[in-house]
Motif scaffolding. Structure first.
Motif, PDB file in Angstrom:
ATOM      1  N   ALA A  74      -8.050 -17.167   0.683  1.00 37.89           N
ATOM      2  CA  ALA A  74      -6.799 -16.722   0.055  1.00 37.89           C
ATOM      3  C   ALA A  74      -6.592 -15.251   0.370  1.00 37.89           C
ATOM      4  O   ALA A  74      -7.545 -14.504   0.633  1.00 37.89           O
ATOM      5  CB  ALA A  74      -6.815 -16.939  -1.461  1.00 37.89           C
ATOM      6  N   SER A  75      -5.329 -14.824   0.370  1.00 42.08           N
ATOM      7  CA  SER A  75      -4.997 -13.420   0.612  1.00 42.08           C
ATOM      8  C   SER A  75      -3.933 -12.979  -0.377  1.00 42.08           C
ATOM      9  O   SER A  75      -3.119 -13.787  -0.839  1.00 42.08           O
ATOM     10  CB  SER A  75      -4.507 -13.206   2.050  1.00 42.08           C
ATOM     11  OG  SER A  75      -3.343 -13.973   2.303  1.00 42.08           O
ATOM     12  N   LEU A  76      -3.951 -11.686  -0.705  1.00 45.25           N
ATOM     13  CA  LEU A  76      -3.016 -11.103  -1.661  1.00 45.25           C
ATOM     14  C   LEU A  76      -2.383  -9.858  -1.080  1.00 45.25           C
ATOM     15  O   LEU A  76      -3.006  -9.129  -0.294  1.00 45.25           O
ATOM     16  CB  LEU A  76      -3.726 -10.721  -2.965  1.00 45.25           C
ATOM     17  CG  LEU A  76      -4.295 -11.818  -3.863  1.00 45.25           C
ATOM     18  CD1 LEU A  76      -5.088 -11.182  -4.993  1.00 45.25           C
ATOM     19  CD2 LEU A  76      -3.175 -12.681  -4.426  1.00 45.25           C
ATOM     20  N   ALA A  77      -1.146  -9.587  -1.487  1.00 45.81           N
ATOM     21  CA  ALA A  77      -0.480  -8.320  -1.196  1.00 45.81           C
ATOM     22  C   ALA A  77      -0.205  -7.646  -2.536  1.00 45.81           C
ATOM     23  O   ALA A  77       0.322  -8.278  -3.457  1.00 45.81           O
ATOM     24  CB  ALA A  77       0.819  -8.546  -0.433  1.00 45.81           C
ATOM     25  N   ILE A  78      -0.561  -6.383  -2.653  1.00 42.98           N
ATOM     26  CA  ILE A  78      -0.440  -5.655  -3.912  1.00 42.98           C
ATOM     27  C   ILE A  78       0.370  -4.382  -3.674  1.00 42.98           C
ATOM     28  O   ILE A  78       0.101  -3.631  -2.734  1.00 42.98           O
ATOM     29  CB  ILE A  78      -1.825  -5.297  -4.477  1.00 42.98           C
ATOM     30  CG1 ILE A  78      -2.646  -6.578  -4.704  1.00 42.98           C
ATOM     31  CG2 ILE A  78      -1.701  -4.501  -5.769  1.00 42.98           C
ATOM     32  CD1 ILE A  78      -4.081  -6.312  -5.104  1.00 42.98           C
ATOM     33  N   LYS A  79       1.361  -4.154  -4.545  1.00 43.16           N
ATOM     34  CA  LYS A  79       2.163  -2.940  -4.502  1.00 43.16           C
ATOM     35  C   LYS A  79       2.065  -2.260  -5.861  1.00 43.16           C
ATOM     36  O   LYS A  79       2.290  -2.883  -6.894  1.00 43.16           O
ATOM     37  CB  LYS A  79       3.627  -3.266  -4.189  1.00 43.16           C
ATOM     38  CG  LYS A  79       3.841  -3.920  -2.834  1.00 43.16           C
ATOM     39  CD  LYS A  79       5.316  -4.235  -2.599  1.00 43.16           C
ATOM     40  CE  LYS A  79       5.531  -4.906  -1.244  1.00 43.16           C
ATOM     41  NZ  LYS A  79       6.971  -5.228  -1.018  1.00 43.16           N
ATOM     42  N   LEU A  87       0.920   2.831  -4.092  1.00 43.52           N
ATOM     43  CA  LEU A  87      -0.193   2.066  -3.544  1.00 43.52           C
ATOM     44  C   LEU A  87       0.317   0.856  -2.779  1.00 43.52           C
ATOM     45  O   LEU A  87       1.205   0.144  -3.246  1.00 43.52           O
ATOM     46  CB  LEU A  87      -1.104   1.599  -4.689  1.00 43.52           C
ATOM     47  CG  LEU A  87      -2.205   0.596  -4.325  1.00 43.52           C
ATOM     48  CD1 LEU A  87      -3.300   1.280  -3.509  1.00 43.52           C
ATOM     49  CD2 LEU A  87      -2.798  -0.040  -5.579  1.00 43.52           C
ATOM     50  N   ARG A  88      -0.255   0.630  -1.609  1.00 43.32           N
ATOM     51  CA  ARG A  88      -0.015  -0.587  -0.843  1.00 43.32           C
ATOM     52  C   ARG A  88      -1.379  -1.129  -0.430  1.00 43.32           C
ATOM     53  O   ARG A  88      -2.158  -0.431   0.201  1.00 43.32           O
ATOM     54  CB  ARG A  88       0.851  -0.315   0.391  1.00 43.32           C
ATOM     55  CG  ARG A  88       2.259   0.140   0.070  1.00 43.32           C
ATOM     56  CD  ARG A  88       3.084  -0.971  -0.552  1.00 43.32           C
ATOM     57  NE  ARG A  88       4.453  -0.571  -0.818  1.00 43.32           N
ATOM     58  CZ  ARG A  88       4.869  -0.036  -1.957  1.00 43.32           C
ATOM     59  NH1 ARG A  88       4.003   0.170  -2.937  1.00 43.32           N
ATOM     60  NH2 ARG A  88       6.133   0.281  -2.118  1.00 43.32           N
ATOM     61  N   MET A  89      -1.653  -2.390  -0.776  1.00 42.00           N
ATOM     62  CA  MET A  89      -2.960  -2.954  -0.461  1.00 42.00           C
ATOM     63  C   MET A  89      -2.834  -4.425  -0.080  1.00 42.00           C
ATOM     64  O   MET A  89      -2.059  -5.165  -0.681  1.00 42.00           O
ATOM     65  CB  MET A  89      -3.916  -2.827  -1.653  1.00 42.00           C
ATOM     66  CG  MET A  89      -5.317  -3.360  -1.373  1.00 42.00           C
ATOM     67  SD  MET A  89      -6.511  -2.978  -2.681  1.00 42.00           S
ATOM     68  CE  MET A  89      -5.997  -4.135  -3.947  1.00 42.00           C
ATOM     69  N   THR A  90      -3.565  -4.824   0.929  1.00 38.33           N
ATOM     70  CA  THR A  90      -3.725  -6.230   1.275  1.00 38.33           C
ATOM     71  C   THR A  90      -5.208  -6.559   1.163  1.00 38.33           C
ATOM     72  O   THR A  90      -6.063  -5.750   1.529  1.00 38.33           O
ATOM     73  CB  THR A  90      -3.230  -6.530   2.699  1.00 38.33           C
ATOM     74  OG1 THR A  90      -3.935  -5.705   3.637  1.00 38.33           O
ATOM     75  CG2 THR A  90      -1.735  -6.264   2.823  1.00 38.33           C
ATOM     76  N   THR A  91      -5.506  -7.725   0.627  1.00 37.52           N
ATOM     77  CA  THR A  91      -6.901  -8.125   0.455  1.00 37.52           C
ATOM     78  C   THR A  91      -7.021  -9.621   0.687  1.00 37.52           C
ATOM     79  O   THR A  91      -6.067 -10.374   0.476  1.00 37.52           O
ATOM     80  CB  THR A  91      -7.412  -7.752  -0.953  1.00 37.52           C
ATOM     81  OG1 THR A  91      -8.794  -8.120  -1.064  1.00 37.52           O
ATOM     82  CG2 THR A  91      -6.620  -8.456  -2.033  1.00 37.52           C
ATOM     83  N   ARG A 111      -3.766   1.646   1.110  1.00 38.32           N
ATOM     84  CA  ARG A 111      -2.958   2.791   1.533  1.00 38.32           C
ATOM     85  C   ARG A 111      -2.365   3.449   0.290  1.00 38.32           C
ATOM     86  O   ARG A 111      -1.747   2.781  -0.537  1.00 38.32           O
ATOM     87  CB  ARG A 111      -1.819   2.339   2.456  1.00 38.32           C
ATOM     88  CG  ARG A 111      -2.271   1.536   3.671  1.00 38.32           C
ATOM     89  CD  ARG A 111      -2.970   2.392   4.693  1.00 38.32           C
ATOM     90  NE  ARG A 111      -3.435   1.612   5.831  1.00 38.32           N
ATOM     91  CZ  ARG A 111      -4.086   2.124   6.864  1.00 38.32           C
ATOM     92  NH1 ARG A 111      -4.319   3.422   6.906  1.00 38.32           N
ATOM     93  NH2 ARG A 111      -4.492   1.336   7.852  1.00 38.32           N
ATOM     94  N   ILE A 112      -2.554   4.752   0.160  1.00 40.26           N
ATOM     95  CA  ILE A 112      -2.025   5.500  -0.975  1.00 40.26           C
ATOM     96  C   ILE A 112      -1.183   6.646  -0.451  1.00 40.26           C
ATOM     97  O   ILE A 112      -1.657   7.476   0.324  1.00 40.26           O
ATOM     98  CB  ILE A 112      -3.149   6.041  -1.871  1.00 40.26           C
ATOM     99  CG1 ILE A 112      -4.049   4.888  -2.350  1.00 40.26           C
ATOM    100  CG2 ILE A 112      -2.568   6.782  -3.068  1.00 40.26           C
ATOM    101  CD1 ILE A 112      -5.238   5.350  -3.167  1.00 40.26           C
ATOM    102  N   ALA A 113       0.072   6.693  -0.872  1.00 31.90           N
ATOM    103  CA  ALA A 113       0.980   7.763  -0.460  1.00 31.90           C
ATOM    104  C   ALA A 113       1.325   8.627  -1.669  1.00 31.90           C
ATOM    105  O   ALA A 113       1.042   8.276  -2.815  1.00 31.90           O
ATOM    106  CB  ALA A 113       2.257   7.169   0.146  1.00 31.90           C
TER     107      ALA A 113
END
Length: 229
Positions: A74-79, A87-91, A111-113
């Protein structure tokens, strides 16, 4: 910032899969959760307080399951959005059978901006590693609860939901993790040597706080005017 690692569980693969796909169980693994809302079976939202050195960063995090192949992948996208950070993260994780237990391989790209992101990887890396180890330790506890509750009657499962048996839904009033209370949960996750993103200066020389990037105006020097005759 890319991180990855492995984790073994003394539970069948199906039990681990149920926990990883149960929003209530996953909310219980996240540090500093203040509220958790299940929008549908693929989307969730959480309000969290993330410890950052001398303070905490409040963020609203939207999570979406982007792919799943039961019971192995399974994969997730997190904002995430907060004051001073985006924050932008894929796991993703892969589960495989290991005798009577389960082996999990996982990876994440974070990724953190914003002003917080400009603190640099050397500052953020230890914080990210601590949070990852916290999540993995809490996940291990949730898997043990699910395995021990598998023999219970369906009505005995906490919350009566459709998630993993024996998993309790976290309280929305759970206190956030205080700054400075980061425990040692073991060896840090492996990280890549990707260069730090160019997100500007930290703002330290301009008198800007990473968590509240407003310019600081010092009090004027010299005597003040008295209204006394």
């Amino acid at each position: 910032m890319k991180i990855s690692g492995e984790r073994g569980f003394e539970a069948p693969r199906e039990a681990v899969w149920r926990v990883l796909n149960d929003p209530a169980a996953m909310a219980a693994t996240m540090p500093g959760v203040e509220s958790f809302d299940v929008q549908d079976e693929r989307r969730w939202r959480a309000n969290v307080k993330i410890p950052l050195g001398l303070g905490t960063l409040g963020m609203t995090m939207d999570m979406e399951k982007t792919e799943d192949r039961e019971p192995e992948f399974a994969s997730l996208a997190i904002k995430g959005n907060g004051v001073g950070a985006i924050l932008r993260m894929t796991t993703a994780f892969t589960l495989s059978e290991a005798g009577a237990g389960t082996q999990m391989e996982w990876e994440a790209d974070v990724r953190i901006a914003g002003p917080v992101g400009s603190m640099g990887q050397r500052v953020l890396q230890p914080i990210v590693n601590q949070q990852v180890q916290h999540v993995l330790a809490a996940l291990d506890e949730q898997v043990r609860k699910a395995s021990s509750g598998a023999a219970r009657e369906p009505g005995d499962a906490a919350g009566g939901g459709s998630g993993a048996a024996g998993t309790e839904k976290p309280s929305t009033d759970a206190p956030a993790t205080e700054a400075g209370e980061l425990d040692d949960y073991g060896e840090p996750a492996e990280t890549s040597s990707d260069p730090e993103p160019e997100t500007g200066t930290s703002g330290a020389d301009e008198g800007v706080s990473p968590l509240a990037p407003e310019t600081y105006d010092p009090e004027p020097e010299g005597p003040t005017t008295s209204t006394k005759d």
